[in-house]
Design a protein around this motif. Structure first.
Motif, PDB file in Angstrom:
ATOM      1  N   GLN A 125    -106.637 -14.677  25.391  1.00  0.00           N
ATOM      2  CA  GLN A 125    -108.080 -14.472  25.575  1.00  0.00           C
ATOM      3  C   GLN A 125    -108.874 -15.052  24.400  1.00  0.00           C
ATOM      4  O   GLN A 125    -109.898 -15.716  24.589  1.00  0.00           O
ATOM      5  CB  GLN A 125    -108.376 -12.978  25.722  1.00  0.00           C
ATOM      6  CG  GLN A 125    -109.832 -12.681  26.024  1.00  0.00           C
ATOM      7  CD  GLN A 125    -110.075 -11.189  26.225  1.00  0.00           C
ATOM      8  OE1 GLN A 125    -109.225 -10.349  25.884  1.00  0.00           O
ATOM      9  NE2 GLN A 125    -111.232 -10.847  26.754  1.00  0.00           N
ATOM     10  N   THR A 126    -108.365 -14.811  23.183  1.00  0.00           N
ATOM     11  CA  THR A 126    -109.037 -15.344  21.999  1.00  0.00           C
ATOM     12  C   THR A 126    -109.030 -16.863  22.006  1.00  0.00           C
ATOM     13  O   THR A 126    -110.041 -17.523  21.718  1.00  0.00           O
ATOM     14  CB  THR A 126    -108.353 -14.828  20.725  1.00  0.00           C
ATOM     15  OG1 THR A 126    -108.443 -13.395  20.689  1.00  0.00           O
ATOM     16  CG2 THR A 126    -109.016 -15.403  19.486  1.00  0.00           C
ATOM     17  N   GLU A 127    -107.870 -17.463  22.356  1.00  0.00           N
ATOM     18  CA  GLU A 127    -107.787 -18.916  22.386  1.00  0.00           C
ATOM     19  C   GLU A 127    -108.708 -19.514  23.451  1.00  0.00           C
ATOM     20  O   GLU A 127    -109.332 -20.561  23.236  1.00  0.00           O
ATOM     21  CB  GLU A 127    -106.338 -19.339  22.629  1.00  0.00           C
ATOM     22  CG  GLU A 127    -105.447 -19.056  21.432  1.00  0.00           C
ATOM     23  CD  GLU A 127    -103.984 -19.319  21.739  1.00  0.00           C
ATOM     24  OE1 GLU A 127    -103.170 -19.302  20.808  1.00  0.00           O
ATOM     25  OE2 GLU A 127    -103.652 -19.554  22.924  1.00  0.00           O
ATOM     26  N   SER A 128    -108.818 -18.847  24.592  1.00  0.00           N
ATOM     27  CA  SER A 128    -109.704 -19.331  25.662  1.00  0.00           C
ATOM     28  C   SER A 128    -111.166 -19.277  25.220  1.00  0.00           C
ATOM     29  O   SER A 128    -111.948 -20.210  25.478  1.00  0.00           O
ATOM     30  CB  SER A 128    -109.497 -18.507  26.934  1.00  0.00           C
ATOM     31  OG  SER A 128    -108.179 -18.649  27.413  1.00  0.00           O
ATOM     32  N   LEU A 129    -111.516 -18.159  24.561  1.00  0.00           N
ATOM     33  CA  LEU A 129    -112.890 -18.053  24.054  1.00  0.00           C
ATOM     34  C   LEU A 129    -113.190 -19.120  23.009  1.00  0.00           C
ATOM     35  O   LEU A 129    -114.287 -19.698  22.986  1.00  0.00           O
ATOM     36  CB  LEU A 129    -113.112 -16.649  23.468  1.00  0.00           C
ATOM     37  CG  LEU A 129    -113.202 -15.496  24.476  1.00  0.00           C
ATOM     38  CD1 LEU A 129    -113.264 -14.158  23.746  1.00  0.00           C
ATOM     39  CD2 LEU A 129    -114.424 -15.671  25.373  1.00  0.00           C
ATOM     40  N   ASN A 130    -112.195 -19.380  22.145  1.00  0.00           N
ATOM     41  CA  ASN A 130    -112.390 -20.400  21.122  1.00  0.00           C
ATOM     42  C   ASN A 130    -112.572 -21.794  21.737  1.00  0.00           C
ATOM     43  O   ASN A 130    -113.399 -22.594  21.271  1.00  0.00           O
ATOM     44  CB  ASN A 130    -111.208 -20.413  20.153  1.00  0.00           C
ATOM     45  CG  ASN A 130    -111.213 -19.189  19.243  1.00  0.00           C
ATOM     46  OD1 ASN A 130    -112.262 -18.559  19.049  1.00  0.00           O
ATOM     47  ND2 ASN A 130    -110.056 -18.852  18.698  1.00  0.00           N
ATOM     48  N   LEU A 131    -111.761 -22.094  22.785  1.00  0.00           N
ATOM     49  CA  LEU A 131    -111.901 -23.373  23.464  1.00  0.00           C
ATOM     50  C   LEU A 131    -113.278 -23.499  24.115  1.00  0.00           C
ATOM     51  O   LEU A 131    -113.919 -24.555  24.039  1.00  0.00           O
ATOM     52  CB  LEU A 131    -110.797 -23.538  24.515  1.00  0.00           C
ATOM     53  CG  LEU A 131    -109.402 -23.828  23.970  1.00  0.00           C
ATOM     54  CD1 LEU A 131    -108.362 -23.733  25.090  1.00  0.00           C
ATOM     55  CD2 LEU A 131    -109.352 -25.217  23.334  1.00  0.00           C
ATOM     56  N   LYS A 132    -113.711 -22.408  24.767  1.00  0.00           N
ATOM     57  CA  LYS A 132    -115.042 -22.428  25.401  1.00  0.00           C
ATOM     58  C   LYS A 132    -116.147 -22.586  24.345  1.00  0.00           C
ATOM     59  O   LYS A 132    -117.108 -23.347  24.536  1.00  0.00           O
ATOM     60  CB  LYS A 132    -115.264 -21.153  26.196  1.00  0.00           C
ATOM     61  CG  LYS A 132    -116.600 -21.107  26.932  1.00  0.00           C
ATOM     62  CD  LYS A 132    -116.735 -19.821  27.717  1.00  0.00           C
ATOM     63  CE  LYS A 132    -118.042 -19.829  28.508  1.00  0.00           C
ATOM     64  NZ  LYS A 132    -119.233 -20.031  27.691  1.00  0.00           N
ATOM     65  N   MET A 133    -115.997 -21.876  23.219  1.00  0.00           N
ATOM     66  CA  MET A 133    -117.003 -21.960  22.152  1.00  0.00           C
ATOM     67  C   MET A 133    -117.046 -23.374  21.565  1.00  0.00           C
ATOM     68  O   MET A 133    -118.133 -23.902  21.274  1.00  0.00           O
ATOM     69  CB  MET A 133    -116.670 -20.949  21.048  1.00  0.00           C
ATOM     70  CG  MET A 133    -117.719 -20.864  19.950  1.00  0.00           C
ATOM     71  SD  MET A 133    -117.260 -19.626  18.712  1.00  0.00           S
ATOM     72  CE  MET A 133    -117.220 -18.148  19.724  1.00  0.00           C
TER      73      MET A 133
END
Length: 387
Positions: free
Chosen positions: A174-182
Motif C-alpha cells: 500500500q505504501t509503495e502504491s501510494l508513493n508511485l501515485k504521488m
C-alpha cells in the motif's frame, strides 16, 4: 586806418576764435547727448498694459501634468534573453496581446527531463508495487497454513507468524502504491509548472492602452522583475500639485482654469474630480477632467491651473505676466523712460494680479522681454495690450 577801427577788428577776430574754441565743442557735446538719448539709449517699442481698476480674484494655484487615467509597469518574471520585440513607443495595444518573448533554454530542458521522468513513473506504476509478488505468494502460503491448522497439522504460532508477515507485506504494498501515485502526481504538476514558466516567457499586455515607454532592446538579457515597458490607458487626465495650505479650499466639482504650455494660446476648463489623500513633500495630488480636451493631449504635458475661490471689486490690476521675480515691475513713465519698481500684490490668477502698493492707475507696465529693457532706457512707442 584809424586806431579805433583796428581795435574793433581785433575784438571781432577774438570773438570768432572763442566761438570756434568753445561753441563748436559744446554743440558737438549737446548733439552727442541728444543722439545718445534718442538713438543709442532708445528702444523702438514696448508691449505694455495700462494699470486699471477692475475685479481681482483669488485662486488656488498649482502646477499640472497630463497623466494616463491608468498605467502599469510591465516586468519580467524570469531571467532570459529577449528574442521577440513586437512593440515600440506609441503603439496601441490590446489586453493579453503578446508584446515581448524571452527565451531561457533551461525551462525547455527542465520540461523535457520532467516529461521523461513522468513516463518512467507511469510505467512503474502500471507494473504495480515491487512487493506485490511477495504479498501474493504470502497470501497463498497463509491459505495453505490455514488448512493445515484446521487439520491440526501445524502449531497455531506458525499460522500467526505467517499472518503477521502478510499484514506487513500488505502495508508495504500500500505504501509503495501510494508513493508511485504521488510520484506521478508530482511529476504531472511539475510539467504544468514548467509549461506555465514557458508561457510566462511570453510577456502580454495587462490592459488596453498605449506603450508610453520602452525600457528594453531586442537581444538583451534581462533578470527577473526587470522593467520592460510602461503602458498607459488611452484616456488621459490632469493631475495638479497643490500646496497643503490651499488644499482645504478645494471640493470635488469645482471648476478650474488650466493652461498647458503646449497650448498657451487658449485656457482650458477643467472639473476637480478627486483629491488624493497622501501628501508628498507638503503637496497634494489633485485630479481634474478637462471639459473639452484639445486634439493634442498627451501624457507628459505640463502647465498651470487656478481655481477661483474669492473676489475683490474695484481694485488696481495688471496682467500677471508683467510681474518679475521678487515683485519687480517695469513701467514706462510719461517721458518714455523705463523705471523699475517693486509692488505688493493681493489676489492673483494666471491672467491677472491685484496691485495693493507700488503702482497708480494709468501707469504703463511692460509685459514681455523684460531683460531687454534696462532701467533708464527710452522707449519710442508703446504697444498697448488689453488688461
Amino acid at each position: 586806418m584809424v586806431p579805433s577801427e583796428i581795435k574793433f577788428r581785433k575784438k571781432r577776430r577774438w570773438g570768432a576764435a572763442m566761438f570756434f574754441q568753445l561753441g563748436i565743442p559744446a554743440l558737438l557735446l549737446v548733439g552727442g547727448l541728444v543722439y545718445y538719448f534718442y538713438t543709442v539709449n532708445t528702444i523702438e517699442s514696448a508691449e505694455v498694459a495700462e494699470v486699471k481698476r477692475g475685479t481681482a480674484v483669488a485662486g488656488v494655484y498649482g502646477t499640472v501634468n497630463v497623466e494616463p487615467v491608468n498605467q502599469v509597469i510591465v516586468r519580467t518574471r524570469h531571467y532570459g534573453q529577449i528574442t521577440t520585440l513586437n512593440i515600440k513607443e506609441g503603439n496601441t495595444v490590446k489586453a493579453n496581446q503578446m508584446l515581448i518573448k524571452i527565451t531561457d533554454d533551461s525551462f525547455q530542458r527542465q520540461l523535457e527531463a520532467t516529461t521523461s521522468a513522468l513516463e518512467n513513473a507511469k510505467t512503474r506504476q502500471s507494473m504495480g508495487s515491487p512487493s506485490g509478488a511477495n504479498m501474493r505468494n504470502k497470501e497463498i502460503e497463509v491459505e495453505k497454513l490455514k488448512k493445515l491448522l484446521a487439520a491440526n497439522n501445524i502449531a497455531p504460532i506458525e499460522y500467526e507468524k505467517a499472518m503477521n508477515e502478510l499484514t506487513s507485506l500488505r502495508e508495504q504494498v500500500q505504501t509503495e502504491s501510494l508513493n508511485l501515485k504521488m510520484e506521478v502526481d508530482n511529476l504531472t504538476r511539475a510539467i504544468e509548472t514548467s509549461k506555465s514558466q514557458l508561457g510566462q516567457l511570453e510577456v502580454t499586455s495587462p490592459m488596453d492602452g498605449v506603450v508610453l515607454n520602452l525600457f528594453c532592446h531586442l537581444g538583451e538579457f534581462v533578470p527577473p522583475q526587470a522593467e520592460l515597458c510602461r503602458i498607459g490607458s488611452s484616456a488621459n487626465q490632469i493631475v495638479a500639485l497643490i500646496n497643503e495650505e490651499d488644499v482645504g479650499y478645494l471640493r470635488p466639482g469645482m471648476k478650474a482654469q488650466i493652461r498647458l504650455y503646449a497650448h498657451q494660446d487658449k485656457d482650458l476648463a477643467g472639473t476637480l474630480k478627486e483629491i488624493l489623500p497622501q501628501a508628498e513633500n507638503q503637496f497634494y495630488r489633485v485630479v481634474f477632467n478637462l471639459d473639452n480636451p484639445p486634439e493634442t493631449f498627451l501624457p507628459g504635458m505640463t502647465g498651470e491651473m487656478n481655481i477661483i475661490i474669492a473676489e475683490h471689486q474695484n481694485v488696481l490690476t495688471i496682467p500677471t505676466r508683467a510681474i518679475r521675480k521678487g515683485g519687480i515691475v517695469l513701467i514706462v513713465n510719461k517721458r518714455g523712460v523705463v523705471q523699475q519698481t517693486r509692488i505688493k500684490t493681493g489676489f492673483r490668477t494666471l491672467e491677472k494680479t491685484e496691485v495693493t502698493e507700488g503702482l497708480t492707475e494709468g501707469d504703463a507696465v511692460i509685459l514681455s522681454n523684460h531683460d531687454f529693457y534696462k532701467e533708464g532706457v527710452r522707449v519710442r512707442s508703446l504697444l498697448y495690450k488689453n488688461n
